[in-house]
Write an enzyme that holds these catalytic residues in place. Structure first.
Site, PDB file in Angstrom:
ATOM      1  N   ASN A  79      -3.685 -16.709  -1.532  1.00 23.05           N
ATOM      2  CA  ASN A  79      -3.934 -16.978  -0.118  1.00 23.05           C
ATOM      3  C   ASN A  79      -5.349 -16.527   0.293  1.00 23.05           C
ATOM      4  OD1 ASN A  79      -3.400 -17.475   2.712  1.00 23.05           O
ATOM      5  ND2 ASN A  79      -1.233 -17.126   2.291  1.00 23.05           N
TER       6      ASN A  79
ATOM      7  N   HIS B  67     -15.469   5.439  -9.337  1.00 24.61           N
ATOM      8  CA  HIS B  67     -16.682   6.242  -9.149  1.00 24.61           C
ATOM      9  C   HIS B  67     -16.319   7.717  -9.324  1.00 24.61           C
ATOM     10  CE1 HIS B  67     -18.612   2.635  -7.619  1.00 24.61           C
ATOM     11  NE2 HIS B  67     -17.557   2.445  -6.855  1.00 24.61           N
TER      12      HIS B  67
ATOM     13  N   ALA C 296       4.130  -6.001   1.237  1.00 28.12           N
ATOM     14  CA  ALA C 296       2.896  -6.055   2.023  1.00 28.12           C
ATOM     15  C   ALA C 296       2.381  -4.650   2.327  1.00 28.12           C
ATOM     16  CB  ALA C 296       3.141  -6.814   3.324  1.00 28.12           C
TER      17      ALA C 296
ATOM     18  N   ARG D 178      13.614  -0.446  -5.825  1.00 30.31           N
ATOM     19  CA  ARG D 178      14.863  -0.774  -6.506  1.00 30.31           C
ATOM     20  C   ARG D 178      14.628  -1.948  -7.441  1.00 30.31           C
ATOM     21  NH1 ARG D 178      17.027  -5.406  -4.447  1.00 30.31           N
ATOM     22  NH2 ARG D 178      16.393  -6.071  -2.361  1.00 30.31           N
TER      23      ARG D 178
END
Length: 197
Positions: free
Chosen positions: A87, A117, A162, A185
């Site tokens: 997306n 870094h 998300a 799970r």
């Protein structure tokens, strides 16, 4: 023994100087120009988009759909498998190889970050960096605004919720979520959708 270039050291996953190397700067500039061209292509001009992606990325499988805008560091280290969808707003920080499997769904504002870094400021200020590869297995679903950190591997069939920040490997066929991401799970037959009667 001949001294290795920054590009060679980067490919080996060891510390290198990312600040003033001319070859790496030229490669990044080329990739940014090509990503800019891809991002300016008309969404309806699929042949042009495909041509640009195949020129920019290391490999692009069959029926890959990737929506602009796209950002990369080098491009040639990004490999995307067949039938994968990416997306809007993906950023592949590809100092090391980033491999995305087949039949993956990747949500908007995805980030795959191979660069590390130093924690000590004096060392970090010398532009020391190393890059560790990221691998996403087949049939993985990655939700919106997920970040993958250097060196992680996502197992086949996993789902990353998300907003997750993945700092460690995720095994196959599990749901993972959170910051840092943790396995919630397993994914089982109970998760199959019940289609209309």
């Amino acid at each position: 023994m001949e001294k290795k270039s920054a590009r060679e050291l980067m490919a080996e996953g060891v510390w290198y100087d990312a600040g003033g190397d001319e070859e790496l700067a030229e490669l990044r500039e080329r990739a940014q120009d090509m990503a800019y061209e891809f991002n300016q292509a008309r969404p309806s001009d699929l042949p042009r988009q495909k041509e640009l992606l195949e020129d920019l990325l290391g490999s692009v499988g069959a029926d890959v759909e990737l929506w602009a805008p796209l950002q990369v560091d080098y491009g040639y280290n990004v490999h995307i498998g067949d039938h994968t969808f990416v997306n809007h707003g993906a950023y592949f920080m590809d100092g090391a190889k980033i491999t995305i499997g087949e039949h993956c769904f990747i949500g908007p504002d995805f980030g795959a970050y191979t660069a590390q870094h130093p924690l000590v400021a004096e060392e970090r200020n010398t532009f020391a960096e190393r890059a560790l590869p990221i691998e996403v297995g087949d049939n993985v679903w990655i939700g919106a605004r997920v970040s993958l950190m250097p060196g992680v591997h996502i197992g086949e069939g996993a789902v990353i919720a998300a907003g997750a920040v993945v700092t460690k490997d995720i095994p196959p066929h599990v749901l993972a979520a959170g910051v840092p991401a943790r396995v919630v799970r397993p994914i089982t037959d109970e998760d199959r959708i019940k289609r209309g009667h």
